[in-house]
Design a protein around this motif. Structure first.
Motif, mmCIF file in Angstrom:
data_model
loop_
_atom_site.group_PDB
_atom_site.id
_atom_site.type_symbol
_atom_site.label_atom_id
_atom_site.label_comp_id
_atom_site.label_asym_id
_atom_site.label_seq_id
_atom_site.Cartn_x
_atom_site.Cartn_y
_atom_site.Cartn_z
ATOM 1 N N THR A 313 4.984 -1.121 -0.554
ATOM 2 C CA THR A 313 5.407 -1.139 -1.952
ATOM 3 C C THR A 313 5.644 0.271 -2.473
ATOM 4 O O THR A 313 6.595 0.518 -3.224
ATOM 5 C CB THR A 313 4.349 -1.857 -2.809
ATOM 6 O OG1 THR A 313 4.103 -3.156 -2.265
ATOM 7 C CG2 THR A 313 4.812 -1.999 -4.239
ATOM 8 N N PRO A 327 9.979 -5.654 -5.262
ATOM 9 C CA PRO A 327 9.226 -6.337 -4.209
ATOM 10 C C PRO A 327 9.059 -7.813 -4.524
ATOM 11 O O PRO A 327 8.871 -8.205 -5.674
ATOM 12 C CB PRO A 327 7.878 -5.607 -4.226
ATOM 13 C CG PRO A 327 7.738 -5.077 -5.618
ATOM 14 C CD PRO A 327 9.133 -4.787 -6.094
ATOM 15 N N TYR A 345 0.653 -5.443 -7.717
ATOM 16 C CA TYR A 345 2.023 -4.942 -7.746
ATOM 17 C C TYR A 345 2.511 -4.544 -9.127
ATOM 18 O O TYR A 345 3.590 -3.951 -9.251
ATOM 19 C CB TYR A 345 2.980 -5.989 -7.164
ATOM 20 C CG TYR A 345 2.651 -6.358 -5.739
ATOM 21 C CD1 TYR A 345 3.025 -5.541 -4.678
ATOM 22 C CD2 TYR A 345 1.941 -7.513 -5.450
ATOM 23 C CE1 TYR A 345 2.717 -5.872 -3.370
ATOM 24 C CE2 TYR A 345 1.620 -7.852 -4.140
ATOM 25 C CZ TYR A 345 2.010 -7.030 -3.100
ATOM 26 O OH TYR A 345 1.691 -7.364 -1.814
ATOM 27 N N VAL A 349 7.615 -7.005 -10.118
ATOM 28 C CA VAL A 349 7.382 -7.815 -8.932
ATOM 29 C C VAL A 349 8.011 -9.183 -9.173
ATOM 30 O O VAL A 349 8.146 -9.624 -10.320
ATOM 31 C CB VAL A 349 5.864 -7.951 -8.639
ATOM 32 C CG1 VAL A 349 5.150 -8.731 -9.738
ATOM 33 C CG2 VAL A 349 5.614 -8.582 -7.282
#
Length: 406
Positions: A313, A327, A345, A349
């Motif tokens: 990431t 991601p 995240y 995300v």
């Protein structure tokens, strides 16, 4: 030598400690000029700018009295490379990948080399602008029933997922069958989405699986774009990184690309062979121009180690010449995982759920609503079990799947 223009590759390997220097020299020379000591002096002078050099040799730990685990770093002159990812990978890991227990664990690419590539056309910012969603994670559903369906049946499944309010609906990556051609699906789903938008003010975007013979992919992409394709799903490791790069760098194709990791496990899954996930699914996807990177989360049914997921990431978002990628940690995602995903995240995300939406006791529409209810709870600082007291969709999702813990 202009060292700032060198590509640096790092390898983890197992060997005898006394062999490491010779092994490193063999890599540096063998993957560049082929041989060195056997060359006449005049030839050595001529090929000197092309020769790889040892950057570092480091012993990591002792395995037994005969073997150690070590890391070797080699500098490769950029003069050896073209602007094809195939040239990069063949140079730094081609035949070496077959030479015993050795793994490519990192790549450092100089800015002059990265300048040969465009990177993502859209990335995080462009994707959010297309969806007009700026302040929360995105939610994506997956077609889990696709092969063997009629157009009307597929449209029903699209509508059911869309009624859950999801931002994105993507094809399953295995959907190659064209009994219902992709351009027909794009048109029909767009009609369904526009109809829903009139009712609710929101329209999900459809990621169609871009498939077909390699040399037809550009024209197929352009035809799908003409009939309203919102995004392309692409099996990048089945088709090749340079194929994705050719598609994303075409100025006539103005549609975001979602890179699916099918086959990637054959490259990254072994601890002692292949290519580390943060290189394969991070650095190389950025070079190839993907906008969204799908990869296994650390929490679901197919898992990437948490440390590797974090490093991947970081690579997707690292500052530099390319737009950050969005991601999409995946595989076994359900509403009870939302707190973990947001904590891991952040806001940028995609919550990508297949069975975690379709498997909801009340159907796919309720599954999508449960994801949003979980997101609202997390962003409000409310525990999921408390939010579930007033949201039946979330309550039933937690009753089925529970709340995931690290």
């Amino acid at each position: 030598m202009e060292q700032q223009n060198d590509v640096i590759a790092r390898y983890a390997l197992i060997d005898r400690e006394k062999n490491l220097s010779a092994r490193a020299e063999g890599i540096a020379v063998g993957l560049t000029v082929g041989s060195w000591t056997d060359l006449p002096r005049a030839t050595q002078e001529r090929v000197e700018p092309f020769r790889g050099r040892i950057e570092e040799i480091r012993t990591l730990d002792v395995i037994d009295e005969n073997r150690v685990r070590a890391e070797i770093a080699i500098r490769y002159p950029m003069i050896n490379l073209t602007d094809q990812i195939a040239a990069l990978l063949t140079t730094v890991f081609g035949k070496l990948s077959m030479d015993g227990e050795i793994r490519l664990v990192d790549l450092t690419l100089p800015s002059a080399y990265q300048a040969k590539f465009q990177g993502a056309k859209f990335g995080v910012r462009g994707l959010r602008e297309r969806l007009s969603v700026y302040d929360r994670p995105l939610v994506m559903s997956i077609f889990k029933t696709c092969v063997g369906q009629t157009l009307d049946e597929l449209a029903f499944h699209f509508r059911e997922q869309a009624q859950g309010g999801v931002d994105l609906i993507k094809d399953d990556e295995i959907f190659f069958h064209e009994a219902v051609p992709p351009q027909v699906r794009v048109k029909r789903y767009r009609e369904e989405g526009l109809r829903l938008e009139q009712e609710t003010g929101r329209r999900p975007r459809y990621a169609v699986n871009l498939t077909g013979p390699v040399f037809q992919l550009k024209e197929r992409a352009k035809r799908l774009q003409e009939v309203g394709a919102d995004l392309f799903l692409f099996n990048v490791f089945a088709y090749g990184l340079d194929v994705l790069r050719e598609l994303t760098s075409d100025s006539d194709i103005q549609v975001p690309f979602m890179a699916h990791p099918a086959l990637a496990g054959a490259f990254y899954a072994s601890a002692h062979h292949g290519i580390a996930a943060h290189v394969l699914l991070g650095d190389l996807l950025r070079l190839a121009g993907a906008d969204i990177a799908i990869f296994p989360s650390p929490f679901g049914s197919v898992r990437l180690a948490r440390e590797e997921s974090a490093l991947l990431t970081e690579r997707l978002r690292a500052p530099g010449p390319f737009a950050p990628l969005m991601p999409a940690p995946s595989a076994g995602i359900h509403p009870g995982m939302v707190p973990l995903l947001v904590a891991e995240y952040g806001e940028d995300v995609i919550v990508n759920a297949g069975g975690g939406i379709h498997g909801h006791p009340r159907g796919a529409a309720a599954g999508g609503k449960a994801i949003y209810q979980a997101l609202d709870a997390v962003r409000s600082g409310v525990p999921l079990n408390v939010a579930a007291e007033t949201h039946v969709e979330l309550y039933e999702a937690l009753a089925k799947w529970g709340e995931a813990r690290v």
